[in-house]
Scaffold this motif. Sequence first.
Motif, PDB file in Angstrom:
ATOM      1  N   ILE A  90     -15.528  11.551 -13.644  1.00 58.37           N
ATOM      2  CA  ILE A  90     -16.066  11.113 -12.622  1.00 58.37           C
ATOM      3  C   ILE A  90     -16.178  11.800 -11.500  1.00 58.37           C
ATOM      4  O   ILE A  90     -15.088  12.394 -11.208  1.00 58.37           O
ATOM      5  N   VAL A  91     -17.329  11.941 -10.733  1.00 59.38           N
ATOM      6  CA  VAL A  91     -17.437  12.844  -9.558  1.00 59.38           C
ATOM      7  C   VAL A  91     -17.673  12.082  -8.177  1.00 59.38           C
ATOM      8  O   VAL A  91     -18.818  10.971  -8.661  1.00 59.38           O
ATOM      9  N   VAL A  92     -17.066  11.987  -7.451  1.00 62.27           N
ATOM     10  CA  VAL A  92     -17.435  11.682  -5.877  1.00 62.27           C
ATOM     11  C   VAL A  92     -17.993  12.483  -5.146  1.00 62.27           C
ATOM     12  O   VAL A  92     -17.348  13.492  -4.899  1.00 62.27           O
ATOM     13  N   MET A  93     -19.129  12.208  -4.321  1.00 56.46           N
ATOM     14  CA  MET A  93     -19.506  13.007  -3.552  1.00 56.46           C
ATOM     15  C   MET A  93     -20.524  12.258  -2.344  1.00 56.46           C
ATOM     16  O   MET A  93     -20.734  11.039  -2.546  1.00 56.46           O
ATOM     17  N   TYR A 161      -7.372  18.202   2.325  1.00 58.91           N
ATOM     18  CA  TYR A 161      -7.216  16.937   2.015  1.00 58.91           C
ATOM     19  C   TYR A 161      -8.159  15.895   2.351  1.00 58.91           C
ATOM     20  O   TYR A 161      -7.990  14.728   2.191  1.00 58.91           O
ATOM     21  N   MET A 162      -9.085  16.105   3.183  1.00 57.14           N
ATOM     22  CA  MET A 162      -9.986  15.319   3.524  1.00 57.14           C
ATOM     23  C   MET A 162     -11.305  15.513   3.121  1.00 57.14           C
ATOM     24  O   MET A 162     -12.385  14.913   3.264  1.00 57.14           O
ATOM     25  N   SER A 163     -11.398  16.131   2.018  1.00 56.73           N
ATOM     26  CA  SER A 163     -12.815  16.231   1.328  1.00 56.73           C
ATOM     27  C   SER A 163     -13.303  14.997   0.666  1.00 56.73           C
ATOM     28  O   SER A 163     -12.448  14.252   0.339  1.00 56.73           O
ATOM     29  N   GLY A 164     -14.697  14.975   0.950  1.00 63.67           N
ATOM     30  CA  GLY A 164     -15.162  13.831   0.185  1.00 63.67           C
ATOM     31  C   GLY A 164     -15.954  13.906  -1.061  1.00 63.67           C
ATOM     32  O   GLY A 164     -16.549  13.198  -1.842  1.00 63.67           O
ATOM     33  N   PHE A 165     -15.621  15.230  -1.554  1.00 64.51           N
ATOM     34  CA  PHE A 165     -16.000  15.843  -2.889  1.00 64.51           C
ATOM     35  C   PHE A 165     -14.995  15.999  -4.014  1.00 64.51           C
ATOM     36  O   PHE A 165     -14.006  16.938  -3.619  1.00 64.51           O
ATOM     37  N   PHE A 166     -15.026  15.548  -5.101  1.00 67.11           N
ATOM     38  CA  PHE A 166     -13.585  15.766  -6.113  1.00 67.11           C
ATOM     39  C   PHE A 166     -14.215  15.163  -7.424  1.00 67.11           C
ATOM     40  O   PHE A 166     -14.837  14.192  -7.481  1.00 67.11           O
ATOM     41  N   ALA A 167     -13.613  15.566  -8.322  1.00 66.77           N
ATOM     42  CA  ALA A 167     -14.080  15.245  -9.903  1.00 66.77           C
ATOM     43  C   ALA A 167     -12.614  14.715 -10.543  1.00 66.77           C
ATOM     44  O   ALA A 167     -11.415  15.292 -10.073  1.00 66.77           O
ATOM     45  N   VAL A 177      -5.491   5.121  -8.461  1.00 64.53           N
ATOM     46  CA  VAL A 177      -6.941   4.566  -7.632  1.00 64.53           C
ATOM     47  C   VAL A 177      -6.711   3.062  -7.418  1.00 64.53           C
ATOM     48  O   VAL A 177      -7.191   2.721  -6.414  1.00 64.53           O
ATOM     49  N   ARG A 178      -6.287   2.334  -8.287  1.00 63.68           N
ATOM     50  CA  ARG A 178      -6.017   0.796  -8.121  1.00 63.68           C
ATOM     51  C   ARG A 178      -5.242   0.628  -6.788  1.00 63.68           C
ATOM     52  O   ARG A 178      -5.401  -0.376  -6.469  1.00 63.68           O
ATOM     53  N   ARG A 179      -4.382   1.607  -6.758  1.00 64.48           N
ATOM     54  CA  ARG A 179      -3.288   1.213  -5.669  1.00 64.48           C
ATOM     55  C   ARG A 179      -3.678   1.817  -4.259  1.00 64.48           C
ATOM     56  O   ARG A 179      -3.053   1.662  -3.289  1.00 64.48           O
ATOM     57  N   VAL A 180      -4.909   2.546  -4.202  1.00 71.30           N
ATOM     58  CA  VAL A 180      -5.375   3.083  -2.767  1.00 71.30           C
ATOM     59  C   VAL A 180      -5.789   1.898  -1.812  1.00 71.30           C
ATOM     60  O   VAL A 180      -6.405   1.081  -2.124  1.00 71.30           O
ATOM     61  N   ASN A 183      -8.212  -0.166   3.320  1.00 71.89           N
ATOM     62  CA  ASN A 183      -8.487   0.000   4.699  1.00 71.89           C
ATOM     63  C   ASN A 183      -8.618   1.232   5.440  1.00 71.89           C
ATOM     64  O   ASN A 183      -8.781   1.623   6.788  1.00 71.89           O
ATOM     65  N   GLY A 184      -8.239   2.278   4.780  1.00 73.88           N
ATOM     66  CA  GLY A 184      -8.274   3.685   5.112  1.00 73.88           C
ATOM     67  C   GLY A 184      -9.812   4.311   5.016  1.00 73.88           C
ATOM     68  O   GLY A 184     -10.808   3.723   4.493  1.00 73.88           O
ATOM     69  N   PHE A 185      -9.633   5.335   5.473  1.00 75.54           N
ATOM     70  CA  PHE A 185     -11.183   6.111   5.284  1.00 75.54           C
ATOM     71  C   PHE A 185     -10.964   7.461   4.466  1.00 75.54           C
ATOM     72  O   PHE A 185     -11.944   7.612   3.822  1.00 75.54           O
ATOM     73  N   LYS A 186     -10.075   8.304   4.548  1.00 75.40           N
ATOM     74  CA  LYS A 186      -9.958   9.409   3.724  1.00 75.40           C
ATOM     75  C   LYS A 186      -9.328   9.219   2.454  1.00 75.40           C
ATOM     76  O   LYS A 186      -8.280   9.188   2.143  1.00 75.40           O
ATOM     77  N   PHE A 187     -10.223   8.697   1.373  1.00 71.70           N
ATOM     78  CA  PHE A 187      -9.821   8.284   0.196  1.00 71.70           C
ATOM     79  C   PHE A 187      -9.099   9.317  -0.531  1.00 71.70           C
ATOM     80  O   PHE A 187      -7.945   8.859  -1.004  1.00 71.70           O
ATOM     81  N   LEU A 188      -9.334  10.559  -0.637  1.00 75.91           N
ATOM     82  CA  LEU A 188      -8.637  11.404  -1.327  1.00 75.91           C
ATOM     83  C   LEU A 188      -7.079  11.686  -0.622  1.00 75.91           C
ATOM     84  O   LEU A 188      -6.184  11.733  -1.300  1.00 75.91           O
ATOM     85  N   TYR A 189      -7.057  11.615   0.554  1.00 77.67           N
ATOM     86  CA  TYR A 189      -5.766  11.725   1.163  1.00 77.67           C
ATOM     87  C   TYR A 189      -4.864  10.518   0.697  1.00 77.67           C
ATOM     88  O   TYR A 189      -3.770  10.776   0.352  1.00 77.67           O
TER      89      TYR A 189
END
Length: 366
Positions: A90-93, A161-167, A177-180, A183-189
């Motif tokens: 899965i790639v998020v961008m 740590y703030m990137s919006g692009f990751f695989a 991921v299920r525990r993220v 309410n946050g904004f920076k998902f990767l962080y």
Amino acid sequence: MTAPERLSIVLPTYNERQNVGRILEELLPLKQHFDLEVLFVDDDSADGTADLVKQLAHGQAGVRLIRRVGRAGLASAIKEGILDATGDVIVVMDCDGQHEPAAVEAAVEALLSSGSDLVVGSRFHPDAAIHGLSEKRTRNSTWANTIARYSLPGYRRLTDYMSGFFALRPEAVLRHVRRVDVNGFKFLYELLSISRGSLRVSEIPLRFQARVAGDSKLDLAIVWDLGVSILHTLLLRAIPRRAISFALVGLSGVAVQMLVVQALMSTDGLAFKQALPIAVVVAASTNYLINNALTFRFQRQQGTALLKGLLKFLLVASLPVLANVGVASTFYNLVSRNTFLAQLAGILVVFVWNYAASSRFVWNTP
């Protein structure tokens, strides 16, 4: 890891109608190498983004739309897209053109060759090129990454740590991921914080481009969310994110209350006992407005609901307001004539009640 048969690309969207056709066209050549799934996760855009995606999906197998009504936010859109994706990778961008589709193949290749669980596209990798950030945005992002690095000791070798692009490899990452916290904004962080250094993470350099069309979603609430996320991590995630935000807003209320007390005592000549109740109500009102804009922005009250919410907030706060005044006055009379300490004693007594009661009865959140 064997080469993936199915590749899922998650694209969160909000008012990106001008961009979705272009980015889909640039991603479709990936069908030559993968069974491609493209998921547009749209937060009920007002510009017709979802309608256009529907039209595009009629002519392209593998294009999917997740239209979210009654829920919003970048982190929750990414989380929902990842959990709904069916790919082996899965790639998020982003959908705004700042992430080059060419980076998708590079990220997948890095995931395969490095044995990583997660590959981050970094804007601050030594080989990266930034064309889409202003000097101020670059400086602020660098500052945020520096703070984030010290809050994530298990991942200090990373650069963005703030990137919006990751695989990612779902089998390794989905449990985190299920525990993220959505309410946050920076998902990767948030994902890195939750995983506590247990993921194998590598980076690839990004050529970060200028936005093609539409407006940036960066605003004060996003900056606020980042600060709350970092504090949440530094406090070992022992205190709910929303409670941290509520407490920070409460600190601003402390400043408002004390300034109003001083103003009323010095300008209007009121005694401390007379000035204090007025200052407490003013501070409570400003706390409500700031919490509505930041802490509970996804349940934000607007129009007449804003006024009704204020009345509810003041009603919910009426008992602790009395306690605030009572404790502060008693402290002032019996313990110390220091007005700062007297007010602080009253404020500390009522924080827990205010947070729990207003969350439930004003913004209808658990």
